[in-house]
Design a protein around this motif. Sequence first.
Motif, PDB file in Angstrom:
ATOM      1  N   VAL A 101      20.481  69.683  72.323  1.00 37.32           N
ATOM      2  CA  VAL A 101      19.219  70.051  72.006  1.00 37.32           C
ATOM      3  C   VAL A 101      18.426  68.913  72.472  1.00 37.32           C
ATOM      4  O   VAL A 101      18.966  67.662  72.174  1.00 37.32           O
ATOM      5  N   GLU A 102      17.316  68.968  72.776  1.00 36.33           N
ATOM      6  CA  GLU A 102      16.592  67.593  73.103  1.00 36.33           C
ATOM      7  C   GLU A 102      15.449  67.710  71.958  1.00 36.33           C
ATOM      8  O   GLU A 102      14.713  68.763  71.666  1.00 36.33           O
ATOM      9  N   LEU A 103      15.485  66.617  71.071  1.00 39.79           N
ATOM     10  CA  LEU A 103      14.631  66.748  69.786  1.00 39.79           C
ATOM     11  C   LEU A 103      13.438  66.132  70.209  1.00 39.79           C
ATOM     12  O   LEU A 103      12.844  65.559  71.142  1.00 39.79           O
ATOM     13  N   PRO A 104      12.319  66.621  69.719  1.00 38.96           N
ATOM     14  CA  PRO A 104      10.892  66.189  70.014  1.00 38.96           C
ATOM     15  C   PRO A 104      10.341  65.056  69.254  1.00 38.96           C
ATOM     16  O   PRO A 104       9.276  64.844  68.639  1.00 38.96           O
ATOM     17  N   MET A 105      11.176  64.049  69.481  1.00 40.50           N
ATOM     18  CA  MET A 105      10.949  62.571  69.271  1.00 40.50           C
ATOM     19  C   MET A 105      11.385  61.497  70.090  1.00 40.50           C
ATOM     20  O   MET A 105      12.568  61.821  70.655  1.00 40.50           O
ATOM     21  N   LEU A 106      10.782  60.417  70.328  1.00 39.01           N
ATOM     22  CA  LEU A 106      11.272  59.557  70.995  1.00 39.01           C
ATOM     23  C   LEU A 106      12.374  58.689  70.707  1.00 39.01           C
ATOM     24  O   LEU A 106      12.642  58.541  69.455  1.00 39.01           O
ATOM     25  N   THR A 107      13.287  58.065  71.489  1.00 36.97           N
ATOM     26  CA  THR A 107      14.242  57.359  70.886  1.00 36.97           C
ATOM     27  C   THR A 107      13.743  56.071  70.219  1.00 36.97           C
ATOM     28  O   THR A 107      14.431  55.731  69.146  1.00 36.97           O
ATOM     29  N   THR A 108      12.473  55.403  70.633  1.00 34.85           N
ATOM     30  CA  THR A 108      12.196  54.439  69.888  1.00 34.85           C
ATOM     31  C   THR A 108      11.607  54.782  68.344  1.00 34.85           C
ATOM     32  O   THR A 108      11.660  54.036  67.422  1.00 34.85           O
ATOM     33  N   ALA A 109      11.362  56.107  68.372  1.00 34.48           N
ATOM     34  CA  ALA A 109      10.668  56.561  66.915  1.00 34.48           C
ATOM     35  C   ALA A 109      12.191  56.647  66.126  1.00 34.48           C
ATOM     36  O   ALA A 109      12.093  56.303  64.723  1.00 34.48           O
ATOM     37  N   LEU A 110      13.338  56.803  66.791  1.00 32.75           N
ATOM     38  CA  LEU A 110      14.576  56.999  66.003  1.00 32.75           C
ATOM     39  C   LEU A 110      14.826  55.674  65.283  1.00 32.75           C
ATOM     40  O   LEU A 110      15.268  55.388  64.134  1.00 32.75           O
ATOM     41  N   HIS A 111      14.594  54.505  66.044  1.00 38.10           N
ATOM     42  CA  HIS A 111      14.876  52.980  65.986  1.00 38.10           C
ATOM     43  C   HIS A 111      13.940  52.641  64.337  1.00 38.10           C
ATOM     44  O   HIS A 111      14.562  52.128  63.560  1.00 38.10           O
ATOM     45  N   ARG A 112      12.719  53.275  64.505  1.00 37.17           N
ATOM     46  CA  ARG A 112      11.941  53.141  63.498  1.00 37.17           C
ATOM     47  C   ARG A 112      12.319  53.705  62.015  1.00 37.17           C
ATOM     48  O   ARG A 112      12.405  53.160  61.003  1.00 37.17           O
ATOM     49  N   GLU A 113      12.918  54.943  62.369  1.00 37.99           N
ATOM     50  CA  GLU A 113      13.275  55.814  60.941  1.00 37.99           C
ATOM     51  C   GLU A 113      14.568  55.181  60.607  1.00 37.99           C
ATOM     52  O   GLU A 113      14.789  55.369  59.537  1.00 37.99           O
ATOM     53  N   MET A 114      15.181  54.391  61.360  1.00 40.64           N
ATOM     54  CA  MET A 114      16.339  53.911  60.734  1.00 40.64           C
ATOM     55  C   MET A 114      16.301  52.464  59.942  1.00 40.64           C
ATOM     56  O   MET A 114      17.480  51.909  59.291  1.00 40.64           O
ATOM     57  N   ALA A 115      15.273  52.176  59.828  1.00 40.78           N
ATOM     58  CA  ALA A 115      14.835  50.810  59.321  1.00 40.78           C
ATOM     59  C   ALA A 115      15.483  50.617  57.841  1.00 40.78           C
ATOM     60  O   ALA A 115      15.811  49.726  57.233  1.00 40.78           O
ATOM     61  N   SER A 116      15.406  51.920  57.093  1.00 40.59           N
ATOM     62  CA  SER A 116      15.832  52.103  55.491  1.00 40.59           C
ATOM     63  C   SER A 116      17.411  52.277  55.620  1.00 40.59           C
ATOM     64  O   SER A 116      17.893  52.533  54.264  1.00 40.59           O
ATOM     65  N   ASP A 117      18.152  52.511  56.649  1.00 47.03           N
ATOM     66  CA  ASP A 117      19.524  52.607  56.486  1.00 47.03           C
ATOM     67  C   ASP A 117      19.907  54.103  56.056  1.00 47.03           C
ATOM     68  O   ASP A 117      20.948  54.374  55.568  1.00 47.03           O
TER      69      ASP A 117
END
Length: 234
Positions: A101-117
């Motif tokens: 599936v293609e998720l409705p979010m940009l790859t850069t948004a994933l980088h930001r969400e991973m800030a909390s591990d």
Amino acid sequence: MPSTHSKHMESPSLFSLLRHTTNPKKSSKSGGGSKGGGLLRMFKLLPMLTNGCKMAALLGSLHRKPLLTDRATTVTLFGYRKARLCLAIQEDPHRPPVFVVELPMLTTALHREMASDMLRIALETETRSHKKRLLEEYVWAVYCNGRKVGYSIRRKNMSEEEAHVMQLLRGVSMGAGVLPSLSEKEYAADGELTYIRARFDRVVGSKDSESFYMINPEGASSPQELSIFFLRLR
């Protein structure tokens, strides 16, 4: 149907699942002040990596002798930096994915969400097709760390680019990095093609709920959480 612009978790069932579900195989020694390695940290360091030439050479050599010998569920998140992120799930890493599936979010948004591990992706469907397994449903509402980000439709067939990524990674059990693109035009427009790939524990709660929990690399002193949840509303 909830609005695609909602910023908070709207489904009580999904909220309860995310709040109470933890990895049943997670070590009790999850604390510790040392900074061990991990896939999420590797993925966050991608802006520091070079281009995909060395990675391409490595992956090409792996094609001769696949490294994967078990039947663990393999999950891959990949996408161009400036484009949308794709999710692929393989029951057998040597076979095509059972869910793409293609998720409705940009790859850069994933980088930001991973800030909390900690990264939790949840997909919720309201459709109930006759005799279909949960992952065979097509229309999904997508949540990332508790926030609704939009809707996705499961692919019937992989695109050429998606098949290209699966082919490159067929001998890789876990890792994060940059891949060579099929098209120089895509590379120029959307940036590097990045990926994170790992083995996951798959937990089937019922015919209407499944969860996937990332297996942290051996020796990781500071475990990180990457979980994916699927829920079909009754």
